[in-house]
Design an enzyme around this catalytic site. Structure first.
Site, PDB file in Angstrom:
ATOM      1  N   TYR A 101      -1.359  -0.678  10.825  1.00  0.00           N
ATOM      2  CA  TYR A 101      -1.609  -0.961   9.401  1.00  0.00           C
ATOM      3  C   TYR A 101      -0.412  -0.460   8.586  1.00  0.00           C
ATOM      4  CZ  TYR A 101      -3.770  -1.091   4.785  1.00  0.00           C
ATOM      5  OH  TYR A 101      -4.033  -1.354   3.453  1.00  0.00           O
ATOM      6  N   SER A 125       0.840  -1.197   0.000  1.00  0.00           N
ATOM      7  CA  SER A 125       0.000   0.000   0.000  1.00  0.00           C
ATOM      8  C   SER A 125       0.873   1.244   0.000  1.00  0.00           C
ATOM      9  CB  SER A 125      -0.890   0.015   1.240  1.00  0.00           C
ATOM     10  OG  SER A 125      -1.576   1.256   1.326  1.00  0.00           O
TER      11      SER A 125
HETATM   12  N1  LIG Z   1      -8.883  -0.814  -0.801  1.00  0.00           N
HETATM   13  C1  LIG Z   1      -7.863   0.027  -0.757  1.00  0.00           C
HETATM   14  O1  LIG Z   1      -8.023   1.262  -0.916  1.00  0.00           O
HETATM   15  C2  LIG Z   1      -6.479  -0.503  -0.569  1.00  0.00           C
HETATM   16  C3  LIG Z   1      -5.416   0.414  -0.682  1.00  0.00           C
HETATM   17  C4  LIG Z   1      -4.126  -0.031  -0.517  1.00  0.00           C
HETATM   18  C5  LIG Z   1      -3.879  -1.366  -0.243  1.00  0.00           C
HETATM   19  N2  LIG Z   1      -4.936  -2.245  -0.121  1.00  0.00           N
HETATM   20  C6  LIG Z   1      -4.606  -3.638   0.185  1.00  0.00           C
HETATM   21  O2  LIG Z   1      -5.178  -4.480  -0.787  1.00  0.00           O
HETATM   22  C7  LIG Z   1      -5.355  -5.790  -0.224  1.00  0.00           C
HETATM   23  C8  LIG Z   1      -6.773  -6.268  -0.564  1.00  0.00           C
HETATM   24  O3  LIG Z   1      -7.727  -5.460   0.125  1.00  0.00           O
HETATM   25  P1  LIG Z   1      -9.113  -5.021  -0.515  1.00  0.00           P
HETATM   26  O4  LIG Z   1      -9.125  -3.558  -0.561  1.00  0.00           O
HETATM   27  O5  LIG Z   1      -9.348  -5.813  -1.748  1.00  0.00           O
HETATM   28  O6  LIG Z   1     -10.105  -5.441   0.663  1.00  0.00           O
HETATM   29  P2  LIG Z   1     -11.194  -6.599   0.824  1.00  0.00           P
HETATM   30  O7  LIG Z   1     -12.204  -6.546  -0.246  1.00  0.00           O
HETATM   31  O8  LIG Z   1     -11.637  -6.482   2.236  1.00  0.00           O
HETATM   32  O9  LIG Z   1     -10.351  -7.945   0.623  1.00  0.00           O
HETATM   33  C9  LIG Z   1      -9.550  -8.479   1.637  1.00  0.00           C
HETATM   34  C10 LIG Z   1      -9.275  -9.927   1.304  1.00  0.00           C
HETATM   35  O10 LIG Z   1      -8.436 -10.450   2.356  1.00  0.00           O
HETATM   36  C11 LIG Z   1      -8.973 -11.680   2.776  1.00  0.00           C
HETATM   37  N3  LIG Z   1      -8.659 -11.978   4.167  1.00  0.00           N
HETATM   38  C12 LIG Z   1      -8.794 -11.163   5.249  1.00  0.00           C
HETATM   39  N4  LIG Z   1      -8.469 -11.847   6.364  1.00  0.00           N
HETATM   40  C13 LIG Z   1      -8.135 -13.113   5.977  1.00  0.00           C
HETATM   41  C14 LIG Z   1      -7.740 -14.275   6.668  1.00  0.00           C
HETATM   42  N5  LIG Z   1      -7.602 -14.306   8.018  1.00  0.00           N
HETATM   43  N6  LIG Z   1      -7.486 -15.397   5.964  1.00  0.00           N
HETATM   44  C15 LIG Z   1      -7.628 -15.395   4.613  1.00  0.00           C
HETATM   45  N7  LIG Z   1      -7.979 -14.322   3.886  1.00  0.00           N
HETATM   46  C16 LIG Z   1      -8.247 -13.189   4.583  1.00  0.00           C
HETATM   47  C17 LIG Z   1     -10.487 -11.508   2.604  1.00  0.00           C
HETATM   48  O11 LIG Z   1     -11.099 -12.799   2.525  1.00  0.00           O
HETATM   49  P3  LIG Z   1     -12.020 -13.473   3.677  1.00  0.00           P
HETATM   50  O12 LIG Z   1     -12.619 -12.388   4.508  1.00  0.00           O
HETATM   51  O13 LIG Z   1     -12.996 -14.271   2.890  1.00  0.00           O
HETATM   52  O14 LIG Z   1     -11.066 -14.347   4.438  1.00  0.00           O
HETATM   53  C18 LIG Z   1     -10.545 -10.794   1.258  1.00  0.00           C
HETATM   54  O15 LIG Z   1     -10.475 -11.732   0.222  1.00  0.00           O
HETATM   55  C19 LIG Z   1      -5.091  -5.633   1.263  1.00  0.00           C
HETATM   56  O16 LIG Z   1      -3.783  -6.065   1.548  1.00  0.00           O
HETATM   57  C20 LIG Z   1      -5.172  -4.139   1.485  1.00  0.00           C
HETATM   58  O17 LIG Z   1      -4.386  -3.739   2.598  1.00  0.00           O
HETATM   59  C21 LIG Z   1      -6.217  -1.828  -0.291  1.00  0.00           C
END
Ligand SMILES: NC(=O)c1ccc[n+]([C@@H]2O[C@H](COP(=O)([O-])OP(=O)(O)OC[C@H]3O[C@@H](n4cnc5c(N)ncnc54)[C@H](OP(=O)(O)O)[C@@H]3O)[C@@H](O)[C@H]2O)c1
Length: 251
Positions: A157, A144
């Protein structure tokens, strides 16, 4: 290991991981979808498989909690066997619970370190070992822009994201001589469950667009990719702001 274009996407049940998995399947990859919410994974797999060339099962489902670290080596081998090969591993699992300005809740901190950082390490250590033996392969970690500075809003985070970037850089430097690419993705704001309820965020893009950019990077990039690319300029500026000014900002 015989089949070309086989990928594991950890954190594939929503958001960036889901979108990257869908993109990869469209580009001919056989994809293992890994996360806890099996029902969501099955719906995504059905969607992918219904669009695959006749009779081809492009998406496979593996329910797993990344904090169950001991399960990973066996599961990793089982997935590679089921796919019939492995050329790409994408780690997209992550959590970012809301944290109040004066809050120091260790249970939230622990979860972020376990899911964002330790889960990544245990999965990508397996990938590094296999790809070293194969002398080929690509590893993609979703970090990120939050990992570039110690912003006051989200101490742990940010720490997990900064540590992810260092771990990915060390893998990249270790594995270059084995013909293995390691790509660090640094998304800006992406419209996913993680950012739901956070209002209008700067340069927010859809998960689908982010997934497309992640798949592009998985196919061609060699180091760090900002998603979308214009965040690289902002990141450069932020990194160069002196600490005594940065601490006054809500950046
Ligand atoms: N959205 C943003 O603006 C943003 C910005 C920068 C970086 N990111 C990064 O992008 C990545 C994806 O996030 P997202 O934005 O796509 O959010 P999201 O839709 O909440 O996706 C998060 C994913 O992580 C999985 N996860 C969470 N806890 C888990 C566990 N204990 N075991 C297995 N899987 C787990 C969730 O699956 P389950 O709940 O089904 O387990 C889901 O598939 C993250 O690393 C986040 O920090 C996001």
């Amino acid at each position: 290991m015989i089949r070309d274009k086989c990928a594991i996407v950890v954190g594939a049940s929503s958001g960036i991981g889901e979108a990257a998995a869908v993109q990869l399947a469209r580009r001919g990859y056989r994809v293992a979808l890994v996360a806890r919410r099996e029902h969501e994974l099955r719906k995504i797999a059905e969607r992918i498989n219904s669009r695959s060339p006749a009779g081809e099962e492009r998406a496979l489902v593996f329910a797993h909690d990344v904090t169950h670290f001991n399960e990973v080596p066996e599961l990793f081998d089982r997935i590679a066997q089921s796919l019939g090969g492995l050329t790409l591993v994408v780690y997209a699992a992550g959590v970012m619970p809301r944290v109040e300005p004066e809050e120091y809740d260790f249970s939230k901190d622990l979860k972020m370190v376990e899911v964002n950082l330790l889960g990544m390490i245990v999965w990508l250590n397996e990938a590094a070992q296999l790809f070293t033996r194969l002398q080929a392969g690509t590893i993609v970690g979703i970090g990120s822009i939050a990992g570039d500075r110690g912003r006051k809003g989200q101490p742990v985070y940010n720490t997990s994201k900064g540590a992810q970037a260092i771990y990915l850089e060390t893998l990249r430097n270790r594995l270059a001589k084995h013909n293995v690419r390691v790509v660090t993705i640094k998304p800006g704001y992406i419209d996913t469950l993680m950012t739901r309820g956070m209002g209008n965020l700067l340069w927010m893009i859809s998960a689908e667009e982010a997934g497309r950019l992640v798949a592009n990077a998985a196919e061609t990039a060699r180091a760090t990719v900002y998603v979308p690319a214009r965040w690289r300029i902002v990141a450069w500026l932020l990194v160069h702001i002196p600490s005594f000014i940065f601490r006054r900002l809500d950046a």
